[in-house]
Design a protein around this motif. Structure first.
Motif, PDB file in Angstrom:
ATOM      1  N   THR A  13       0.851  -1.180   0.000  1.00  0.00           N
ATOM      2  CA  THR A  13       0.000   0.000   0.000  1.00  0.00           C
ATOM      3  C   THR A  13       0.889   1.233   0.000  1.00  0.00           C
ATOM      4  O   THR A  13       1.775   1.362   0.838  1.00  0.00           O
ATOM      5  CB  THR A  13      -0.914   0.029   1.237  1.00  0.00           C
ATOM      6  OG1 THR A  13      -1.666  -1.189   1.283  1.00  0.00           O
ATOM      7  CG2 THR A  13      -1.855   1.220   1.200  1.00  0.00           C
ATOM      8  N   ASP A  16       0.517   5.215   0.311  1.00  0.00           N
ATOM      9  CA  ASP A  16      -0.365   6.331   0.649  1.00  0.00           C
ATOM     10  C   ASP A  16       0.056   7.525  -0.192  1.00  0.00           C
ATOM     11  O   ASP A  16       1.063   8.168   0.075  1.00  0.00           O
ATOM     12  CB  ASP A  16      -0.250   6.646   2.137  1.00  0.00           C
ATOM     13  CG  ASP A  16      -1.211   7.733   2.593  1.00  0.00           C
ATOM     14  OD1 ASP A  16      -1.614   8.571   1.753  1.00  0.00           O
ATOM     15  OD2 ASP A  16      -1.529   7.759   3.793  1.00  0.00           O
ATOM     16  N   HIS A  17      -0.705   7.793  -1.247  1.00  0.00           N
ATOM     17  CA  HIS A  17      -0.332   8.867  -2.176  1.00  0.00           C
ATOM     18  C   HIS A  17      -0.439  10.260  -1.564  1.00  0.00           C
ATOM     19  O   HIS A  17       0.152  11.207  -2.068  1.00  0.00           O
ATOM     20  CB  HIS A  17      -1.135   8.750  -3.476  1.00  0.00           C
ATOM     21  CG  HIS A  17      -0.686   7.580  -4.284  1.00  0.00           C
ATOM     22  ND1 HIS A  17      -1.517   6.550  -4.620  1.00  0.00           N
ATOM     23  CD2 HIS A  17       0.527   7.262  -4.796  1.00  0.00           C
ATOM     24  CE1 HIS A  17      -0.840   5.660  -5.309  1.00  0.00           C
ATOM     25  NE2 HIS A  17       0.395   6.060  -5.427  1.00  0.00           N
ATOM     26  N   ASP A  18      -1.176  10.384  -0.474  1.00  0.00           N
ATOM     27  CA  ASP A  18      -1.211  11.676   0.226  1.00  0.00           C
ATOM     28  C   ASP A  18       0.116  11.945   0.931  1.00  0.00           C
ATOM     29  O   ASP A  18       0.525  13.093   1.074  1.00  0.00           O
ATOM     30  CB  ASP A  18      -2.359  11.713   1.246  1.00  0.00           C
ATOM     31  CG  ASP A  18      -3.724  11.728   0.584  1.00  0.00           C
ATOM     32  OD1 ASP A  18      -3.831  12.228  -0.564  1.00  0.00           O
ATOM     33  OD2 ASP A  18      -4.682  11.240   1.203  1.00  0.00           O
ATOM     34  N   LYS A  19       0.800  10.887   1.362  1.00  0.00           N
ATOM     35  CA  LYS A  19       2.088  11.038   2.035  1.00  0.00           C
ATOM     36  C   LYS A  19       3.272  10.993   1.077  1.00  0.00           C
ATOM     37  O   LYS A  19       4.318  11.566   1.347  1.00  0.00           O
ATOM     38  CB  LYS A  19       2.278   9.924   3.067  1.00  0.00           C
ATOM     39  CG  LYS A  19       1.378  10.000   4.264  1.00  0.00           C
ATOM     40  CD  LYS A  19       1.717   8.859   5.210  1.00  0.00           C
ATOM     41  CE  LYS A  19       0.894   8.866   6.462  1.00  0.00           C
ATOM     42  NZ  LYS A  19       1.250   7.730   7.351  1.00  0.00           N
ATOM     43  N   CYS A  20       3.132  10.273  -0.030  1.00  0.00           N
ATOM     44  CA  CYS A  20       4.244  10.051  -0.958  1.00  0.00           C
ATOM     45  C   CYS A  20       4.757  11.375  -1.525  1.00  0.00           C
ATOM     46  O   CYS A  20       3.997  12.183  -2.046  1.00  0.00           O
ATOM     47  CB  CYS A  20       3.798   9.144  -2.107  1.00  0.00           C
ATOM     48  SG  CYS A  20       5.092   8.815  -3.326  1.00  0.00           S
ATOM     49  N   ALA A  78       5.159   6.363   3.689  1.00  0.00           N
ATOM     50  CA  ALA A  78       4.010   6.215   2.805  1.00  0.00           C
ATOM     51  C   ALA A  78       3.769   4.780   2.360  1.00  0.00           C
ATOM     52  O   ALA A  78       2.744   4.489   1.753  1.00  0.00           O
ATOM     53  CB  ALA A  78       4.206   7.101   1.566  1.00  0.00           C
ATOM     54  N   THR A 108       3.446   0.616   3.144  1.00  0.00           N
ATOM     55  CA  THR A 108       3.281  -0.496   4.074  1.00  0.00           C
ATOM     56  C   THR A 108       3.245  -1.779   3.257  1.00  0.00           C
ATOM     57  O   THR A 108       2.755  -1.809   2.122  1.00  0.00           O
ATOM     58  CB  THR A 108       1.994  -0.389   4.916  1.00  0.00           C
ATOM     59  OG1 THR A 108       0.869  -0.295   4.042  1.00  0.00           O
ATOM     60  CG2 THR A 108       2.032   0.790   5.836  1.00  0.00           C
TER      61      THR A 108
END
Length: 103
Positions: A47, A49-53, A97, A99
């Motif tokens: 996974t 997380d594109h908001d964090k990447c 970002a 996991t």
């Protein structure tokens, strides 16, 4: 717009060697694949997380089996089935970002 990055670091990182009991990380790609098949298939769910990447591409560079590509400035797991579960990508991701979960 698709932007692709390629792996720039060598195989066999300390993290790979520590996590890969088969030693496959130090073998050529064809050998790694056959070792893993012989030992049984372990699947992983990745996974991002594109908001964090941040799109820095560190995961792309460090992955020994080229699981990731950068697309539209974000990491995408395009070859999830190749994942060895070494978690090198998790370690280099400063944004936390990524996991990886064993199936």
């Amino acid at each position: 717009m698709n932007i692709s990055a390629t792996r720039a670091r060598p195989f066999g990182s300390e993290a790979c060697n520590h996590r890969c009991a088969s030693g496959a990380a130090n073998q050529p790609r064809e050998t790694r694949a056959s070792q893993i098949i012989l030992e049984g298939t372990m699947g992983y769910t990745i996974t991002v997380d594109h908001d964090k990447c941040t799109g820095d591409g560190e995961c792309v560079d460090v992955c020994p089996v080229e699981v990731y590509e950068l697309q539209d400035g974000k990491a995408v797991a395009v070859n999830e089935e190749e994942c060895l579960g070494c978690e090198s990508c998790v370690e280099v991701c400063e944004a936390d970002a990524i996991t990886i979960e064993e199936n």
